[in-house]
Design a protein around this motif. Sequence first.
Motif, PDB file in Angstrom:
ATOM      1  N   GLN A  22       0.809  -1.205   0.000  1.00 32.35           N
ATOM      2  CA  GLN A  22       0.000   0.000   0.000  1.00 32.35           C
ATOM      3  C   GLN A  22       0.851   1.268   0.000  1.00 32.35           C
ATOM      4  N   THR A  23       2.051   1.217   0.602  1.00 34.21           N
ATOM      5  CA  THR A  23       2.898   2.401   0.682  1.00 34.21           C
ATOM      6  C   THR A  23       3.647   2.659  -0.622  1.00 34.21           C
ATOM      7  N   GLU A  24       3.720   1.686  -1.551  1.00 36.32           N
ATOM      8  CA  GLU A  24       4.412   1.888  -2.832  1.00 36.32           C
ATOM      9  C   GLU A  24       3.433   2.506  -3.829  1.00 36.32           C
ATOM     10  N   PRO A  25       3.703   3.737  -4.279  1.00 33.83           N
ATOM     11  CA  PRO A  25       2.760   4.418  -5.187  1.00 33.83           C
ATOM     12  C   PRO A  25       2.555   3.632  -6.475  1.00 33.83           C
ATOM     13  N   LEU A  26       1.339   3.712  -6.982  1.00 30.16           N
ATOM     14  CA  LEU A  26       1.033   2.998  -8.205  1.00 30.16           C
ATOM     15  C   LEU A  26       1.791   3.561  -9.406  1.00 30.16           C
ATOM     16  N   TRP A  27       2.112   4.866  -9.371  1.00 28.56           N
ATOM     17  CA  TRP A  27       2.789   5.466 -10.525  1.00 28.56           C
ATOM     18  C   TRP A  27       4.153   4.848 -10.766  1.00 28.56           C
ATOM     19  N   LYS A  28       4.777   4.315  -9.693  1.00 28.90           N
ATOM     20  CA  LYS A  28       6.075   3.676  -9.869  1.00 28.90           C
ATOM     21  C   LYS A  28       5.948   2.425 -10.723  1.00 28.90           C
ATOM     22  N   LYS A  29       4.883   1.663 -10.467  1.00 31.30           N
ATOM     23  CA  LYS A  29       4.663   0.457 -11.265  1.00 31.30           C
ATOM     24  C   LYS A  29       4.379   0.820 -12.713  1.00 31.30           C
ATOM     25  N   TRP A  30       3.541   1.840 -12.890  1.00 24.88           N
ATOM     26  CA  TRP A  30       3.214   2.262 -14.249  1.00 24.88           C
ATOM     27  C   TRP A  30       4.457   2.769 -14.975  1.00 24.88           C
ATOM     28  N   ASN A  31       5.304   3.496 -14.244  1.00 27.49           N
ATOM     29  CA  ASN A  31       6.514   4.040 -14.851  1.00 27.49           C
ATOM     30  C   ASN A  31       7.471   2.923 -15.257  1.00 27.49           C
ATOM     31  N   GLN A  32       7.569   1.900 -14.403  1.00 27.15           N
ATOM     32  CA  GLN A  32       8.441   0.777 -14.721  1.00 27.15           C
ATOM     33  C   GLN A  32       7.964   0.049 -15.980  1.00 27.15           C
ATOM     34  N   LYS A  33       6.650  -0.083 -16.125  1.00 25.12           N
ATOM     35  CA  LYS A  33       6.122  -0.749 -17.314  1.00 25.12           C
ATOM     36  C   LYS A  33       6.330   0.102 -18.570  1.00 25.12           C
ATOM     37  N   ALA A  34       6.316   1.425 -18.396  1.00 20.44           N
ATOM     38  CA  ALA A  34       6.474   2.327 -19.547  1.00 20.44           C
ATOM     39  C   ALA A  34       7.924   2.458 -19.990  1.00 20.44           C
ATOM     40  N   GLN A  35       8.876   2.183 -19.089  1.00 23.14           N
ATOM     41  CA  GLN A  35      10.290   2.301 -19.436  1.00 23.14           C
ATOM     42  C   GLN A  35      10.666   1.296 -20.505  1.00 23.14           C
ATOM     43  N   LYS A  36      11.384   1.800 -21.535  1.00 25.13           N
ATOM     44  CA  LYS A  36      11.876   0.898 -22.587  1.00 25.13           C
ATOM     45  C   LYS A  36      13.267   0.429 -22.202  1.00 25.13           C
ATOM     46  N   SER A  37      13.429  -0.865 -22.055  1.00 21.70           N
ATOM     47  CA  SER A  37      14.710  -1.443 -21.663  1.00 21.70           C
ATOM     48  C   SER A  37      14.820  -2.832 -22.245  1.00 21.70           C
ATOM     49  N   GLY A  38      16.028  -3.169 -22.761  1.00 20.17           N
ATOM     50  CA  GLY A  38      16.225  -4.465 -23.380  1.00 20.17           C
ATOM     51  C   GLY A  38      15.874  -4.425 -24.858  1.00 20.17           C
ATOM     52  N   VAL A  39      15.575  -5.571 -25.424  1.00 21.02           N
ATOM     53  CA  VAL A  39      15.246  -5.662 -26.846  1.00 21.02           C
ATOM     54  C   VAL A  39      13.746  -5.481 -27.044  1.00 21.02           C
ATOM     55  N   HIS A  40      13.384  -4.530 -27.895  1.00 19.33           N
ATOM     56  CA  HIS A  40      11.978  -4.267 -28.177  1.00 19.33           C
ATOM     57  C   HIS A  40      11.702  -4.487 -29.652  1.00 19.33           C
ATOM     58  N   LYS A  41      10.466  -4.725 -29.955  1.00 17.63           N
ATOM     59  CA  LYS A  41      10.053  -4.724 -31.342  1.00 17.63           C
ATOM     60  C   LYS A  41      10.001  -3.270 -31.824  1.00 17.63           C
ATOM     61  N   THR A  42       9.522  -3.054 -33.015  1.00 18.54           N
ATOM     62  CA  THR A  42       9.523  -1.713 -33.584  1.00 18.54           C
ATOM     63  C   THR A  42       8.721  -0.740 -32.719  1.00 18.54           C
ATOM     64  N   VAL A  43       9.376   0.405 -32.418  1.00 15.73           N
ATOM     65  CA  VAL A  43       8.730   1.476 -31.673  1.00 15.73           C
ATOM     66  C   VAL A  43       8.476   2.621 -32.635  1.00 15.73           C
ATOM     67  N   TYR A  44       7.233   3.085 -32.712  1.00 18.34           N
ATOM     68  CA  TYR A  44       6.852   4.164 -33.617  1.00 18.34           C
ATOM     69  C   TYR A  44       6.825   5.476 -32.833  1.00 18.34           C
ATOM     70  N   LEU A  45       7.612   6.439 -33.292  1.00 18.26           N
ATOM     71  CA  LEU A  45       7.660   7.732 -32.632  1.00 18.26           C
ATOM     72  C   LEU A  45       6.530   8.626 -33.135  1.00 18.26           C
ATOM     73  N   VAL A  46       6.314   9.729 -32.440  1.00 20.11           N
ATOM     74  CA  VAL A  46       5.197  10.612 -32.753  1.00 20.11           C
ATOM     75  C   VAL A  46       5.318  11.174 -34.176  1.00 20.11           C
ATOM     76  N   ASN A  47       6.548  11.482 -34.621  1.00 17.29           N
ATOM     77  CA  ASN A  47       6.737  12.088 -35.938  1.00 17.29           C
ATOM     78  C   ASN A  47       6.743  11.061 -37.072  1.00 17.29           C
ATOM     79  N   GLY A  48       6.505   9.805 -36.748  1.00 16.95           N
ATOM     80  CA  GLY A  48       6.447   8.775 -37.775  1.00 16.95           C
ATOM     81  C   GLY A  48       7.724   7.976 -37.940  1.00 16.95           C
ATOM     82  N   ASP A  49       8.806   8.378 -37.284  1.00 12.70           N
ATOM     83  CA  ASP A  49      10.049   7.616 -37.342  1.00 12.70           C
ATOM     84  C   ASP A  49       9.869   6.268 -36.659  1.00 12.70           C
ATOM     85  N   GLU A  50      10.699   5.295 -37.061  1.00 11.99           N
ATOM     86  CA  GLU A  50      10.615   3.951 -36.494  1.00 11.99           C
ATOM     87  C   GLU A  50      11.986   3.512 -35.978  1.00 11.99           C
ATOM     88  N   TYR A  51      11.971   2.808 -34.865  1.00 13.11           N
ATOM     89  CA  TYR A  51      13.216   2.250 -34.316  1.00 13.11           C
ATOM     90  C   TYR A  51      12.969   0.821 -33.851  1.00 13.11           C
TER      91      TYR A  51
END
Length: 251
Positions: A22-51
């Motif tokens: 209960q003392t661990e804020p939920l935003w920390k979990k959400w932030n950890q899930k949002a962090q890109k780390s390791g090998v990812h499939k294609t990530v599409y950026l806002v301007n249309g670029d791909e990585y």
Amino acid sequence: LASGGGCQQSYTNALAMLKQRQTEPLWKKWNQKAQKSGVHKTVYLVNGDEYTGEWRDNKRNGKGTQRWKKTGLIYDGDWKNDLRHGYGTMAQPDAKSHTHRKLYAGGWKNDKRHGYGTNYFSEEEYYEGEWYEDKRSGWGRMYYSDQSVYEGEWFNDKRNGQGMLRLAIGDRYEGSWKDNKKHGAGKFFYLDKGQMLKGTWLEGIPKCGMLEDFGREHAPIPTKYPIPECKLADPHQVIDEGVEQATSHES
């Protein structure tokens, strides 16, 4: 009693775990899930670029391929903190073949060509050699569209220092360069005529020197007569005086 004590201990542990959750804020979990780390499939950026590739600390780090939507450029290679860094290749779309044509292959540092690499300026012109912060600097060889080849020193993206320029017909210049022009002491070999000019150049123009026969017996179109012997008492002194006079206004 022993059984009751065990139940009490389990209840205490469960309360401690629940309190910790209960003392661990939920935003920390959400932030950890949002962090890109390791090998990812294609990530599409806002301007249309791909990585597609590796990430660390939410930045491109490691091996990866970037495609820019606006230009169609593709980079495949090493990354460090969102910058091209290490070894990689850059390619651009080719309208003729409907594929990609290689622009550069070699070293990168902080998003700039750096180290040893080959850059293709066109289908007929390319440079292979050393780079420093996106500019040709150091030793390198440049192949031009007119079939001439320069091999030697570069600085600030220009021929500077000692180098040799070989023309398509076989004639060549060996000597000093400054800002893409013959400048200083050098030799020009007229192989078709079997002659050599040894002298001093200023901003691409020969100012003084001595013309000599050189391989005249094997030249394709030699001069009708050999160069007469110089009768000056001290020809080198005359040349030195000419060099001094030609270079006196340089500074």
